[in-house]
Design a protein around this motif. Structure first.
Motif, PDB file in Angstrom:
ATOM      1  N   ASN A 190       0.796  -1.230   0.000  1.00 53.06           N
ATOM      2  CA  ASN A 190       0.000   0.000   0.000  1.00 53.06           C
ATOM      3  C   ASN A 190       0.823   1.272   0.000  1.00 53.06           C
ATOM      4  O   ASN A 190       0.535   2.210  -0.742  1.00 53.06           O
ATOM      5  N   ASN A 191       1.877   1.299   0.847  1.00 53.22           N
ATOM      6  CA  ASN A 191       2.630   2.550   0.925  1.00 53.22           C
ATOM      7  C   ASN A 191       3.365   2.822  -0.387  1.00 53.22           C
ATOM      8  O   ASN A 191       3.474   3.967  -0.821  1.00 53.22           O
ATOM      9  N   ALA A 192       3.803   1.751  -1.058  1.00 51.32           N
ATOM     10  CA  ALA A 192       4.474   1.949  -2.348  1.00 51.32           C
ATOM     11  C   ALA A 192       3.480   2.427  -3.407  1.00 51.32           C
ATOM     12  O   ALA A 192       3.819   3.246  -4.264  1.00 51.32           O
ATOM     13  N   LEU A 193       2.248   1.940  -3.330  1.00 58.07           N
ATOM     14  CA  LEU A 193       1.217   2.398  -4.270  1.00 58.07           C
ATOM     15  C   LEU A 193       0.996   3.901  -4.115  1.00 58.07           C
ATOM     16  O   LEU A 193       0.865   4.635  -5.096  1.00 58.07           O
ATOM     17  N   LEU A 194       0.960   4.327  -2.848  1.00 54.90           N
ATOM     18  CA  LEU A 194       0.744   5.740  -2.567  1.00 54.90           C
ATOM     19  C   LEU A 194       1.883   6.580  -3.141  1.00 54.90           C
ATOM     20  O   LEU A 194       1.657   7.615  -3.782  1.00 54.90           O
ATOM     21  N   ALA A 209      12.490   3.222  -3.335  1.00 60.00           N
ATOM     22  CA  ALA A 209      12.918   3.592  -1.982  1.00 60.00           C
ATOM     23  C   ALA A 209      11.846   3.205  -0.967  1.00 60.00           C
ATOM     24  O   ALA A 209      12.151   2.643   0.096  1.00 60.00           O
ATOM     25  N   SER A 210      10.590   3.520  -1.289  1.00 58.38           N
ATOM     26  CA  SER A 210       9.532   3.221  -0.321  1.00 58.38           C
ATOM     27  C   SER A 210       9.344   1.713  -0.163  1.00 58.38           C
ATOM     28  O   SER A 210       8.981   1.236   0.906  1.00 58.38           O
ATOM     29  N   GLN A 211       9.633   0.948  -1.229  1.00 58.45           N
ATOM     30  CA  GLN A 211       9.553  -0.515  -1.124  1.00 58.45           C
ATOM     31  C   GLN A 211      10.589  -1.052  -0.151  1.00 58.45           C
ATOM     32  O   GLN A 211      10.377  -2.037   0.522  1.00 58.45           O
ATOM     33  N   HIS A 212      11.756  -0.383  -0.136  1.00 56.58           N
ATOM     34  CA  HIS A 212      12.828  -0.841   0.738  1.00 56.58           C
ATOM     35  C   HIS A 212      12.775  -0.179   2.109  1.00 56.58           C
ATOM     36  O   HIS A 212      13.756  -0.157   2.835  1.00 56.58           O
ATOM     37  N   GLY A 213      11.645   0.418   2.421  1.00 56.24           N
ATOM     38  CA  GLY A 213      11.465   0.991   3.748  1.00 56.24           C
ATOM     39  C   GLY A 213      12.188   2.305   3.969  1.00 56.24           C
ATOM     40  O   GLY A 213      12.342   2.743   5.103  1.00 56.24           O
TER      41      GLY A 213
END
Lengths: 221, 205
Positions: free
Chosen positions: A124-128, A183-187
């Motif tokens: 979800n956060n990566a989608l955003l 980047a967001s995928q890797h936290g």
């Protein structure tokens, strides 16, 4: 300002009357980004690791195929001449045309992207972040693309030429855009990438209309 | 008002004309004559500032047109050999958009009135795509009833028009010149236009 609104409304009205053109762009994005999962296989780890790059490249190409239409029709029927002769800054009118192009070809891609992201098993956060990065980056694509469209006006085989001219200029936007999602995928925080994307768009907003206007004047001669 | 000095036009490596000059004052009509391909349209585009002259300069009120282009363009109405109409918009929409771009805000009634003048009001709400050549030309010319521009530059305005429309347009041009306007026009037709002064410019290489 009056003429600016007139051009914006005119282009949106024309796009509405020719809805099939808009649908072509969207379906292109939909199909290109759906081909990869079919070709690569349903492994979620692989898919989510290629997702940022693939989705951004698909968005980039979708925006590009509609670029040749940006000025070509106006050039052919003479309404571009009338725009050049309007007692307003041509660069300003160019921003109206580019905004219309983005609203018609860029924004729908942004809105559709999370749906496509789901087939790539993006969290979800990566989608955003994907939606945000496209929202910040696609205006730069339209603005830079307009320069290419204006330069190749009236040239035979302009579609391919636009791609050759414009795609290299899209590279920074692609790197920061895909980088933000990765980047967001890797936290990690995507903020740096998103700031750079916004900077690209702002820089393009200031410089690209001037270059486009100059290119149009040359092409119309 | 409008003057040109020593204009030369080069297309490719062919010299179309050189040393073309004239002076046009309020109420004046200038015919640009010449064979096909003699550079009439190029000259008109040069006078509008769409084409950069190889040599020479165009002045409006004594200033180069590029220097004070906003002022010049707001006084200019140009109709080229392309009509500048969008096929997917109606005649009325096309006319209003054209007028607004040129800086005149016109409402539906005013736009419809000008379409009536040139006898095409019944096509007002049809998309321009379905109109004939002559009808399209008339939609493009209808802007002449709305514009406040002093200088009209018209490239073959009578082409494709029927006899009645030619008379209507000639009368409108006459009216414009009576009000102190100026017109530069190319035509192959013999049309009588009343003007305070009439000049002829013949182009030849």
């Amino acid at each position: 300002m009056n003429a600016w609104l007139t051009v914006l409304k005119r282009d949106l009205l024309l796009a509405f009357r020719r809805r099939s053109d808009v649908a072509t762009t969207l379906f292109f994005f939909l199909i290109v980004s759906s081909l990869f999962p079919l070709g690569i296989g349903p492994e979620p780890a692989v898919l989510s690791s290629i997702a940022p790059g693939v989705l951004w490249v698909a968005a980039l190409l979708a925006g590009m195929i509609s670029l040749t239409r940006l000025f070509a029709a106006d050039f052919a029927d003479g309404s571009l001449e009338q725009m050049l002769l309007a007692p307003q800054s041509l660069a300003l009118l160019v921003t109206a045309k580019t905004l219309a192009h983005w609203l018609v070809c860029g924004l729908p891609v942004v809105l559709l992207a999370p749906l496509i992201g789901l087939q790539y098993a993006l969290p979800n956060n990566a989608l955003l972040v994907l939606v945000f990065s496209l929202l910040l980056g696609t205006p730069a694509l339209s603005l830079i693309g307009a320069i290419g469209a204006a330069l190749t006006l009236g040239v035979r085989g302009s579609g391919l030429l636009v791609a050759l001219l414009v795609l290299p200029l899209y590279i920074p936007v692609l790197i920061f855009g895909a980088g933000a999602v990765a980047a967001s995928q890797h936290g990690m925080s995507a903020q740096a990438h998103l700031s750079l994307l916004a900077a690209c768009s702002l820089l393009a907003l200031v410089l690209a209309p001037l270059a486009t206007a100059a290119a149009l004047r040359i092409s119309v001669e | 008002m409008l003057s040109a000095q020593g204009l030369a036009c080069l297309r490719g490596d062919r010299l179309l004309f050189k040393n073309v000059g004239f002076e046009l004052n309020a109420g004046g009509l200038l015919y640009v004559l010449g064979e096909n391909g003699s550079g009439k349209s190029s000259l008109l585009r040069m006078l509008c500032g769409l084409l950069t002259p190889e040599e020479g300069t165009v002045f409006w009120l004594g200033k180069k047109i590029k220097q004070d282009s906003e002022n010049y363009l707001s006084n200019l109405s140009y109709i080229g050999h392309l009509n500048g109409l969008k096929d997917d918009l109606t005649a009325l929409e096309n006319l209003q958009i054209g007028a607004r771009l040129a800086g005149n805000h016109v409402n539906d009634a005013e736009a419809l009135a000008s379409l009536t003048k040139i006898g095409i009001a019944r096509c007002a709400n049809l998309p321009v795509r379905v109109l004939s050549q002559g009808q399209k030309r008339r939609v493009a010319l209808a802007v002449l009833w709305l514009t406040k521009a002093k200088l009209w530059i018209l490239d073959e305005p009578f082409a494709a028009l029927d006899v009645a429309s030619v008379d209507v347009l000639a009368a409108r041009l006459g009216e414009h010149m009576t009000n102190g306007g100026m017109t530069i026009i190319t035509t192959h037709q013999d049309v009588l236009i009343h003007a305070q002064t009439t000049q002829t410019l013949r182009l030849s290489a």
